[in-house]
Design an enzyme around this catalytic site. Structure first.
Site, short mmCIF file in Angstrom:
data_model
loop_
_atom_site.label_atom_id
_atom_site.label_comp_id
_atom_site.label_asym_id
_atom_site.label_seq_id
_atom_site.Cartn_x
_atom_site.Cartn_y
_atom_site.Cartn_z
N ASN A 1 -43.70 -49.05 -9.41
CA ASN A 1 -45.34 -49.31 -10.53
C ASN A 1 -45.85 -50.38 -9.73
O ASN A 1 -46.24 -51.90 -10.55
CB ASN A 1 -44.85 -49.57 -11.92
CG ASN A 1 -43.78 -51.52 -11.92
OD1 ASN A 1 -43.25 -51.79 -11.01
ND2 ASN A 1 -43.59 -51.65 -12.95
N LYS B 1 -28.53 -56.85 -14.06
CA LYS B 1 -27.64 -55.94 -13.28
C LYS B 1 -25.80 -55.22 -13.20
O LYS B 1 -25.73 -54.67 -12.73
CB LYS B 1 -27.85 -56.33 -11.29
CG LYS B 1 -28.94 -56.36 -10.85
CD LYS B 1 -29.14 -55.06 -10.60
CE LYS B 1 -30.39 -55.20 -9.21
NZ LYS B 1 -31.23 -54.09 -9.47
N LEU C 1 -38.94 -40.62 -17.20
CA LEU C 1 -39.58 -39.72 -15.97
C LEU C 1 -38.89 -38.40 -16.61
O LEU C 1 -37.99 -37.96 -16.43
CB LEU C 1 -39.35 -40.28 -14.79
CG LEU C 1 -40.15 -40.06 -13.89
CD1 LEU C 1 -41.90 -39.95 -13.72
CD2 LEU C 1 -39.11 -40.40 -12.20
N PHE D 1 -39.29 -53.34 -0.64
CA PHE D 1 -38.21 -54.05 1.02
C PHE D 1 -38.24 -52.96 1.25
O PHE D 1 -37.68 -51.74 2.62
CB PHE D 1 -38.35 -55.17 1.09
CG PHE D 1 -37.60 -55.32 2.42
CD1 PHE D 1 -38.11 -55.55 3.57
CD2 PHE D 1 -35.85 -56.60 1.79
CE1 PHE D 1 -37.13 -55.46 4.29
CE2 PHE D 1 -35.28 -56.32 3.22
CZ PHE D 1 -35.27 -56.20 4.12
N ASN E 1 -32.57 -44.53 -18.17
CA ASN E 1 -33.96 -43.64 -17.89
C ASN E 1 -33.04 -42.92 -16.97
O ASN E 1 -33.13 -41.32 -16.29
CB ASN E 1 -34.88 -42.80 -17.43
CG ASN E 1 -35.71 -44.01 -18.99
OD1 ASN E 1 -35.91 -43.70 -19.75
ND2 ASN E 1 -36.96 -45.09 -19.06
N LEU F 1 -33.34 -48.36 -6.98
CA LEU F 1 -33.79 -49.53 -6.76
C LEU F 1 -34.14 -50.48 -7.11
O LEU F 1 -34.85 -51.77 -6.48
CB LEU F 1 -34.47 -49.50 -4.68
CG LEU F 1 -33.57 -49.32 -3.88
CD1 LEU F 1 -32.41 -47.65 -3.52
CD2 LEU F 1 -33.96 -49.46 -2.55
N TYR G 1 -31.76 -61.56 -14.39
CA TYR G 1 -31.55 -60.44 -12.71
C TYR G 1 -29.67 -61.02 -13.07
O TYR G 1 -29.65 -59.23 -13.04
CB TYR G 1 -31.85 -61.62 -11.40
CG TYR G 1 -31.40 -59.98 -10.12
CD1 TYR G 1 -32.68 -59.96 -10.50
CD2 TYR G 1 -30.60 -60.74 -10.01
CE1 TYR G 1 -32.43 -58.58 -9.13
CE2 TYR G 1 -31.12 -60.49 -7.76
CZ TYR G 1 -31.41 -59.11 -7.88
OH TYR G 1 -31.04 -58.50 -6.30
N ASP H 1 -43.80 -46.52 -14.46
CA ASP H 1 -43.05 -47.20 -14.36
C ASP H 1 -41.67 -47.06 -14.65
O ASP H 1 -41.27 -46.35 -15.63
CB ASP H 1 -43.44 -48.58 -15.68
CG ASP H 1 -42.37 -49.72 -16.21
OD1 ASP H 1 -41.48 -50.11 -16.22
OD2 ASP H 1 -43.06 -50.95 -16.93
N VAL H 2 -41.07 -47.01 -14.07
CA VAL H 2 -39.71 -46.56 -14.93
C VAL H 2 -39.00 -46.83 -15.82
O VAL H 2 -37.23 -46.25 -16.80
CB VAL H 2 -38.49 -46.61 -13.83
CG1 VAL H 2 -38.94 -45.43 -12.47
CG2 VAL H 2 -37.60 -47.79 -13.54
P1 NAD Z 1 -39.15 -55.11 -3.75
O1 NAD Z 1 -39.61 -55.74 -5.23
O2 NAD Z 1 -39.31 -55.64 -2.05
O3 NAD Z 1 -38.68 -53.70 -3.94
C1 NAD Z 1 -38.40 -53.63 -5.63
C2 NAD Z 1 -39.11 -52.14 -6.33
O4 NAD Z 1 -39.06 -51.48 -7.73
C3 NAD Z 1 -40.93 -52.75 -5.72
O5 NAD Z 1 -41.53 -51.68 -5.11
C4 NAD Z 1 -40.96 -52.54 -7.31
O6 NAD Z 1 -42.80 -52.75 -7.55
C5 NAD Z 1 -40.29 -51.74 -7.62
N1 NAD Z 1 -40.03 -51.96 -9.18
C6 NAD Z 1 -39.74 -53.21 -10.24
N2 NAD Z 1 -39.88 -52.76 -11.54
C7 NAD Z 1 -40.34 -51.88 -11.34
C8 NAD Z 1 -39.86 -50.34 -12.31
N3 NAD Z 1 -40.31 -50.65 -13.89
N4 NAD Z 1 -40.35 -49.25 -12.47
C9 NAD Z 1 -41.07 -48.85 -11.44
N5 NAD Z 1 -40.90 -49.83 -9.70
C10 NAD Z 1 -40.22 -50.59 -10.04
O7 NAD Z 1 -36.82 -54.88 -3.48
P2 NAD Z 1 -36.38 -54.84 -2.37
O8 NAD Z 1 -35.46 -55.77 -1.70
O9 NAD Z 1 -36.13 -54.48 -1.62
O10 NAD Z 1 -34.66 -54.76 -3.76
C11 NAD Z 1 -34.49 -53.08 -4.09
C12 NAD Z 1 -33.23 -53.02 -4.38
O11 NAD Z 1 -31.90 -53.31 -3.99
C13 NAD Z 1 -33.41 -53.92 -5.96
O12 NAD Z 1 -32.98 -52.89 -7.08
C14 NAD Z 1 -32.26 -55.57 -5.62
O13 NAD Z 1 -32.19 -56.08 -6.65
C15 NAD Z 1 -31.77 -54.62 -4.94
N6 NAD Z 1 -30.66 -56.04 -4.02
C16 NAD Z 1 -32.13 -56.19 -2.50
C17 NAD Z 1 -30.63 -57.36 -1.98
C18 NAD Z 1 -31.95 -57.87 -0.90
O14 NAD Z 1 -31.61 -58.85 -0.37
N7 NAD Z 1 -33.07 -57.30 -1.01
C19 NAD Z 1 -29.91 -57.98 -2.16
C20 NAD Z 1 -29.61 -57.08 -3.56
C21 NAD Z 1 -29.75 -56.28 -4.11
#
Ligand code: NAD
Ligand code: UDP
Length: 319
Positions: A32, A147, A61, A11, A97, A71, A143, A56-57
């Site tokens: 991933n 984090k 890489l 997102f 990584n 992210l 989570y 997958d990170v």
């Molecule tokens: P999201 O789930 O839409 O996006 C996260 C992305 O990371 C996904 O596309 C997923 O496939 C990818 N991903 C997960 N594990 C992976 C891996 N091992 N290797 C490669 N890709 C991987 O979530 P988001 O809302 O876009 O959140 C993005 C970041 O922001 C996250 O780290 C989240 O913790 C942080 N965050 C988001 C919010 C929020 O309200 N949206 C709030 C606090 C923190």
């Protein structure tokens, strides 16, 4: 610049890729797809300055980059509770990584932590100096704790190796490309209101969240990455406009012109009671603050989900 965005198909990551490309950078999204969606980046695949690497990170890489936005991580409670081990690993091993990669190529790194690092906070609103109130073994701990580990190891690289890195704690963010099926409060309420279904409220709905529109958040991420003053710092990014979940349900029902009612369900375990960022540091250090009012952001998000609901077969978006 050559910029790596882990979680680039998610997102927030996909909006960040859009903004970086618009600024003229070469962008490599690494994802991933554990919670990301191909539709989020479909419009970028033919862009000459965009590259997608499915990876997958958690696995190493080797890729030269000038900046790394890390992210990658499941982010919705449904997402991380479905993938708890993967969540632990991406924020621990995955972060290690990315830190090593930044070290190898002299890249600048931004780690996206979360307001969940404060747990169910006893200090309100939450400044960066607050250490938090986290259940280390609860259902959200995969989570919260991973984090917190990610923050800790990032600070170690900053202290030990003088890595040019910074940490942002993101508060609840919403907008177009929210996954309609991931159970987060805004997409779930909007999808249900559009269908005229009841909106589930966990508990009495008096718990609060402070919702930030995604364009504001992305502007904050880019400022935190590029301001030299953010080096080595931890910075809250969020919108301090705090609302109860019950109020949010009423606003969404109203904006959708929906006949839906709210329906109370059992409270979620360890659900934080209140959450609101103190953004004094972001204001002073980055010159950043959110500008999109809640009702305006919700209107844009509802328009996105209205188009989505028109296109998607019901079975695909049921939650
Ligand atoms: P999201 O789930 O839409 O996006 C996260 C992305 O990371 C996904 O596309 C997923 O496939 C990818 N991903 C997960 N594990 C992976 C891996 N091992 N290797 C490669 N890709 C991987 O979530 P988001 O809302 O876009 O959140 C993005 C970041 O922001 C996250 O780290 C989240 O913790 C942080 N965050 C988001 C919010 C929020 O309200 N949206 C709030 C606090 C923190
Ligand atoms: N929530 C709710 N109904 C829903 C989804 C969420 O009442 O359909 C509540 C949830 O209990 C929490 C808040 O809304 O108090 C925000 O939940 P979300 O899953 O979006 O994110 P969180 O901030 O808990 O990580």
């Amino acid at each position: 610049m050559r910029i790596l965005v882990t979680g680039g198909a998610g997102f927030i990551g996909s909006h960040l890729c859009d903004a970086l490309l618009a600024d003229g950078h070469d962008v490599i999204a690494v994802d991933n797809f554990i919670t990301g969606r191909r539709a989020n980046i479909a419009h970028l695949l033919s862009h000459p300055h965009f590259q997608l690497i499915e990876h997958d990170v958690i696995e190493p890489l080797d890729l030269q980059a000038d900046q790394i936005y890390h992210l990658a991580s499941p982010a919705s409670p449904d997402g991380y509770m479905r993938h708890p081990i993967e969540t632990h690993l991406v924020n621990s091993v995955g972060t290690l990584n990315m830190l090593r990669l930044a070290q190898r190529y002299g890249a600048r790194l931004l780690y996206t932590s979360t307001s969940e690092a404060y747990g169910d906070p006893l200090v309100h609103p939450q400044p960066e100096t607050y250490w938090g109130n986290v259940n280390p073994v609860g259902p959200r701990s995969c989570y919260d704790e991973s984090k917190r580990f990610g923050e800790s190891i990032t600070m170690e690289f900053i202290r030990r190796f003088d890595l040019d890195a910074r940490i942002v704690r993101i508060f609840n963010t919403y907008g177009p490309r929210n996954d309609p099926g991931d159970g987060r409060v805004v997409p779930n309420f909007i999808m249900r209101a559009l269908r005229g279904e009841p909106l589930p409220i966990f508990g009495d709905g008096s718990q609060t969240r402070s919702l930030c529109y995604v364009s504001d958040l992305v502007r904050g991420l880019i400022a935190a990455m590029n301001r030299d003053a953010a080096r080595g710092e931890v910075i809250n990014l969020g919108n301090p406009d705090e609302r109860t979940i019950l109020d949010l349900a009423r606003i969404i029902i109203d904006l959708c012109n929906s006949p839906s009612q709210v329906e109370h369900r059992d409270p979620r375990p360890d659900d934080p009671e209140r959450r609101c960022p103190d953004i004094t540091k972001a204001r002073t250090l980055l010159g950043w603050e959110p500008v999109v009012p809640l009702e305006e952001g919700l209107r844009d998000t509802i328009a996105y989900f209205t188009r989505y609901e028109d296109r998607a077969p019901r079975a695909l978006v049921d939650h």
